[in-house]
Scaffold this active site. Structure first.
Site, short mmCIF file in Angstrom:
data_model
loop_
_atom_site.label_atom_id
_atom_site.label_comp_id
_atom_site.label_asym_id
_atom_site.label_seq_id
_atom_site.Cartn_x
_atom_site.Cartn_y
_atom_site.Cartn_z
N GLY A 45 0.84 -1.19 0.00
CA GLY A 45 0.00 0.00 0.00
C GLY A 45 0.88 1.24 0.00
O GLY A 45 2.05 1.19 0.40
N GLN A 50 2.97 10.06 1.39
CA GLN A 50 4.27 9.39 1.37
C GLN A 50 5.09 9.72 0.14
O GLN A 50 6.29 9.42 0.10
CB GLN A 50 4.08 7.87 1.45
CG GLN A 50 3.50 7.40 2.77
CD GLN A 50 3.37 5.89 2.80
OE1 GLN A 50 2.42 5.35 2.29
NE2 GLN A 50 4.36 5.22 3.37
N CYS A 97 6.01 0.03 7.39
CA CYS A 97 5.63 1.20 6.59
C CYS A 97 6.82 1.63 5.75
O CYS A 97 7.95 1.69 6.26
CB CYS A 97 5.21 2.33 7.53
SG CYS A 97 4.70 3.83 6.67
N LEU A 98 6.58 1.94 4.48
CA LEU A 98 7.69 2.34 3.61
C LEU A 98 8.35 3.63 4.08
O LEU A 98 9.52 3.88 3.76
CB LEU A 98 7.20 2.50 2.17
CG LEU A 98 6.68 1.22 1.48
CD1 LEU A 98 6.24 1.53 0.06
CD2 LEU A 98 7.72 0.12 1.50
N HIS A 139 -4.32 1.09 7.62
CA HIS A 139 -2.98 1.68 7.71
C HIS A 139 -2.85 2.86 6.73
O HIS A 139 -2.36 3.93 7.10
CB HIS A 139 -1.92 0.59 7.42
CG HIS A 139 -0.52 1.09 7.40
ND1 HIS A 139 0.42 0.74 8.35
CD2 HIS A 139 0.13 1.92 6.53
CE1 HIS A 139 1.56 1.34 8.06
NE2 HIS A 139 1.43 2.05 6.97
N GLU A 140 -3.29 2.64 5.49
CA GLU A 140 -3.16 3.70 4.47
C GLU A 140 -4.10 4.88 4.77
O GLU A 140 -3.75 6.04 4.57
CB GLU A 140 -3.42 3.16 3.06
CG GLU A 140 -2.48 2.04 2.61
CD GLU A 140 -1.01 2.37 2.81
OE1 GLU A 140 -0.63 3.56 2.68
OE2 GLU A 140 -0.23 1.45 3.11
N HIS A 143 -2.63 7.22 7.07
CA HIS A 143 -1.67 8.14 6.44
C HIS A 143 -2.33 9.45 5.99
O HIS A 143 -1.76 10.52 6.17
CB HIS A 143 -1.00 7.50 5.22
CG HIS A 143 0.22 6.70 5.54
ND1 HIS A 143 1.35 7.25 6.12
CD2 HIS A 143 0.51 5.39 5.37
CE1 HIS A 143 2.26 6.31 6.27
NE2 HIS A 143 1.78 5.16 5.84
NI NI Z 1 2.68 3.30 5.85
#
Ligand code: NI
Length: 182
Positions: A45, A50, A97-98, A139-140, A143
Site C-alpha cells: 500500500g 508518502q 511502513c515504507l 494503515h493507508e 496516512h
Molecule cells: Ni505506511
C-alpha cells in the site's frame, strides 16, 4: 516514474490532506507513479502523503501476497475515502511502513472496515473489507489522516523504538528505495 518516499520526520506525513477534484491535472500520471513506486519498494500500500502530496488518495495491492487461507486480495485506488465504521474483533498484526524502514511492530485494530471512496473514474462505492485487506486499508487511511502506525503502539514499545525513529528522522537509515528526509 519512481518517486522518493518521504520518511518519518517529514512534515508532509503529518499534513492535513485535501479532497481531490476530478479536474485535478496529472492525477492519472500521479497514480501510475504511485504504483511504480510502491512495487519498486515492495509495498502492499502507498498513500499520497508518502510521495509528498497532501491529497486524499491511497493505493492498495494485497493480490501480490494472497495466502492460501484467504480470498485473493484486492488491487484498488481509493480517492477521497471516508471510513464509515470499523467493526469486528480487535486483532493484532505486525505492521511496517515504507516511510519507516526496518521497523515492524504489533498494532491492534478492528478486523473489519466499511469505507466510502471514489475509483479513478470518480464512481462512488461503499464497501466492507476484512482481514489483511482491511488492515492495509486502515494503515493507508491513517496516512491521509496524518497518523503513522508507530503512533498506535503501546507506550513501552514506542519508547523502545525512540532511538531508531530518531535515526530515521535524521536520515541515518538505508532503504532499498529512494527516500526523502526531513
Ligand atoms: Ni505506511
Amino acid at each position: 516514474m519512481i518517486l522518493p518516499v518521504y520518511a518519518y520526520g517529514t512534515d508532509i506525513l503529518r499534513a492535513k490532506t485535501q479532497e481531490i477534484e476530478s479536474s485535478l491535472e496529472g492525477l492519472a500520471e500521479l497514480i501510475d507513479n504511485m504504483w511504480e513506486t510502491m512495487y519498486h519498494a515492495e509495498g502492499v500500500g502507498l498513500a499520497a502523503p508518502q510521495i509528498g502530496q497532501n491529497i486524499r488518495l491511497f493505493i492498495v495491492d494485497t493480490e501480490q501476497i494472497s495466502k492460501d487461507d484467504q480470498k485473493s486480495g484486492i488491487k484498488k485506488v481509493f480517492i477521497n475515502p471516508t471510513v464509515i465504521e470499523e467493526t469486528g474483533e480487535d486483532y493484532t498484526y505486525e505492521e511496517g511502513c515504507l516511510s519507516i524502514p526496518h521497523i515492524r511492530a504489533d498494532v491492534t485494530r478492528p478486523e473489519r472496515v466499511k469505507i466510502k471512496y471514489l475509483d479513478t473514474d470518480f464512481n462512488e462505492y461503499t464497501e466492507i473489507f476484512d482481514g489483511f485487506d482491511a488492515r492495509v486499508i486502515q494503515h493507508e487511511y491513517d496516512h491521509i489522516e496524518g497518523i503513522l502506525f508507530v503512533d498506535r503502539l503501546k507506550p513501552l514499545k514506542k519508547k523502545l523504538l525512540k532511538k531508531k525513529l530518531s535515526l530515521i528522522k535524521a536520515g541515518k537509515v538505508n532503504a532499498d528505495y529512494r527516500m526523502r528526509f526531513a
